[in-house]
Design a protein around this motif. Structure first.
Motif, mmCIF file in Angstrom:
data_model
loop_
_atom_site.group_PDB
_atom_site.id
_atom_site.type_symbol
_atom_site.label_atom_id
_atom_site.label_comp_id
_atom_site.label_asym_id
_atom_site.label_seq_id
_atom_site.Cartn_x
_atom_site.Cartn_y
_atom_site.Cartn_z
ATOM 1 N N THR A 177 5.880 2.800 -5.181
ATOM 2 C CA THR A 177 6.210 1.374 -5.181
ATOM 3 C C THR A 177 7.240 1.059 -6.251
ATOM 4 O OG1 THR A 177 3.956 0.894 -4.426
ATOM 5 C CG2 THR A 177 5.245 -0.943 -5.285
ATOM 6 N N LEU A 180 10.607 2.108 -5.153
ATOM 7 C CA LEU A 180 11.150 1.177 -4.142
ATOM 8 C C LEU A 180 11.647 -0.119 -4.758
ATOM 9 C CD1 LEU A 180 8.488 1.660 -1.330
ATOM 10 C CD2 LEU A 180 10.808 2.571 -1.399
ATOM 11 N N GLY A 183 10.299 -3.500 -3.251
ATOM 12 C CA GLY A 183 10.511 -3.688 -1.825
ATOM 13 C C GLY A 183 9.225 -4.085 -1.102
ATOM 14 N N VAL A 185 6.199 -3.617 1.381
ATOM 15 C CA VAL A 185 5.364 -2.505 1.828
ATOM 16 C C VAL A 185 4.374 -3.027 2.859
ATOM 17 C CG1 VAL A 185 3.735 -0.699 1.147
ATOM 18 C CG2 VAL A 185 5.592 -1.365 -0.412
ATOM 19 N N GLY A 204 5.450 -4.372 -5.744
ATOM 20 C CA GLY A 204 5.758 -4.458 -4.317
ATOM 21 C C GLY A 204 5.249 -5.734 -3.674
ATOM 22 N N ALA A 225 10.313 -1.716 3.511
ATOM 23 C CA ALA A 225 10.877 -0.495 2.939
ATOM 24 C C ALA A 225 9.972 0.692 3.210
ATOM 25 C CB ALA A 225 11.062 -0.675 1.433
ATOM 26 N N ALA A 226 8.665 0.420 3.369
ATOM 27 C CA ALA A 226 7.703 1.496 3.606
ATOM 28 C C ALA A 226 6.483 0.935 4.310
ATOM 29 C CB ALA A 226 7.288 2.135 2.279
ATOM 30 N N LEU A 312 13.649 11.836 -2.588
ATOM 31 C CA LEU A 312 12.743 11.097 -3.471
ATOM 32 C C LEU A 312 12.197 11.941 -4.617
ATOM 33 C CD1 LEU A 312 10.607 8.920 -1.020
ATOM 34 C CD2 LEU A 312 12.382 8.161 -2.616
#
Length: 424
Positions: A177, A180, A183, A185, A204, A225-226, A312
């Protein structure tokens, strides 16, 4: 023991020593049961006579701060906690007679003797560098052992250089997180509330994605984003992600450049079905695989792992470095030894048999009139009920603790049920 006490300069020696010892007991620096130094040794350290120390000890024994027995020395007496009130009464203060709440393995099955042997072998063979600051990615011994095990047992594409060792799945989720950078989730609905809070506290923004009889509803996903999923055994519904949804989810991730986070928290435990391989094997470049020893061995070990897409590895390793630098080394080496010698496999198989027997007993007790879901695998089951509140109240009155489906919804959910451990 070394004893740090400091009588004030303007106090008499005996009075100052009594006051210093009394304060140390009161504020907890000397814990109940702690053995005090012998009078001769303390006298030498403080530069006072042995008689002064003995007199101070005798006074505090008389006051109840210390106890002294012939041949056992002088120890700190147990004292009531500051501000402690009378014990609570009523149903809320009583522990349940039977606890079927999910979330933990049978910690009584921890293979203590096997673990101890693995620790001894690992420490005996460890290089000097093992006692220095560690690599944020983790010890190579464990990463190589995990690469072999995860590929063989879970179908994960896991080169050692793409594995990062964590203190558990929770840390892995928080690190991702952070990478990201706030972003969005998407998280399963229903799902585990604690995981949602972990993502929020790491910066997040959480949005729900529905789960039905086939698993996560991929068509519900917009532009997060995920997305975090539990495809082997969804928590809490027990659904296994359908093959068509697996393909749809990985296709969605490729098309959007998004990330799928696979939480494989109880993927090793299956009873009435063939093993379902990890989703990560279908799309290693889009899926982050989270695994942990918490459900197979025990949460106390604080050992987990992430298998990361290549892009990543560096940013997550940097986040790990600036979070806690690295996971403790000796546990990593011991776990690597367990996996290398297949003692880990043997333990998982033994647990699988034990849990299956307990699962069968639970289903038998529930009877045919109850609809039970998710019992072919995993560590929990979902039992449908018509009035969740009434059933929970009756269970509590009988001393039975169970999990509630209601608390797993992002908002109000229409479906009611009990989430029960299969293993307690």
């Amino acid at each position: 023991m070394d004893l740090h006490i400091g009588p004030e300069p303007d106090e008499g020696r005996r009075a100052g020593l009594e006051r210093a010892l009394r304060d140390a007991v009161r504020d907890g620096r000397l814990a109940p049961g702690a053995r005090l130094p012998a009078t001769r040794r303390l006298a030498e350290e403080l530069g006072v006579s042995r008689g002064t120390v003995k007199a101070a000890y005798d006074q505090l024994v008389a006051e109840g701060y210390l106890t002294a027995r012939q041949g056992s020395g002088t120890v700190v007496a147990p004292l009531p906690a500051a501000g402690a009130g009378p014990p609570q009464s009523g149903a809320r203060a009583r522990a349940p007679l039977f606890d079927l709440r999910p979330g933990a393995p049978d910690v009584g099955a921890f293979p203590a003797a096997v673990w101890l042997r693995a620790v001894r072998r690992a420490v005996a063979a460890a290089p000097v560098s093992a006692y220095d600051y560690g690599d944020p990615l983790g010890r190579m011994e464990l990463r190589e052992a995990l690469a072999e095990y995860l590929g063989r047992a879970r179908g994960v594409v896991a080169p050692p250089e793409r594995i990062l060792v964590t203190s558990g799945a929770i840390q892995g989720l928080a690190l991702l997180t952070r990478v990201l950078e706030g972003g969005t989730v998407a998280m399963e609905d229903p799902g585990l509330p604690f995981h949602r809070e972990v993502v929020r506290r790491a910066g997040g923004r959480v949005v729900p994605v529905r789960v039905d009889a086939l698993g996560v509803e991929v068509d519900d996903l917009r532009d997060p984003a995920a997305v975090v999923v539990t495809p082997a055994h969804q928590y809490p519904t027990g659904v296994t992600l359908h093959p068509s949804r697996r393909r749809a989810l990985t296709d969605w991730a490729r098309a959007r450049g998004a990330l799928v986070v696979e939480d494989d928290y109880d993927g090793e435990f299956r009873y009435d079905r063939q093993p379902v391989g990890a989703l990560q094997g279908m799309a290693p470049g889009q899926v982050v695989y989270l695994g942990t020893a918490s459900k197979t061995l025990g949460p106390a070990l604080r050992l987990g792992w992430m298998v990361l897409p290549p892009h990543l590895v560096a940013p997550v390793a940097d986040a790990k470095l600036h979070s806690d630098h690295s996971t403790e080394t000796l546990g990593q080496l011991a776990l690597a030894e367990l996996i290398r010698t297949h003692a880990y496999d043997r333990h998982v198989r033994a647990c699988r048999l034990r849990y299956r027997r307990r699962r069968d007993r639970l289903v038998e007790r529930l009877g045919a009139r109850r609809r039970v879901h998710g019992i072919a695998a995993g560590l929990h089951a979902l039992v449908e009920v018509e009035d969740e509140t009434a059933v929970l109240e009756r269970a509590a009155a009988e001393g039975l603790a169970v999990g509630s489906l209601r608390e797993h919804w992002h908002a109000d959910g229409s479906r009611e049920g009990l989430v029960l451990s299969l293993i307690h």
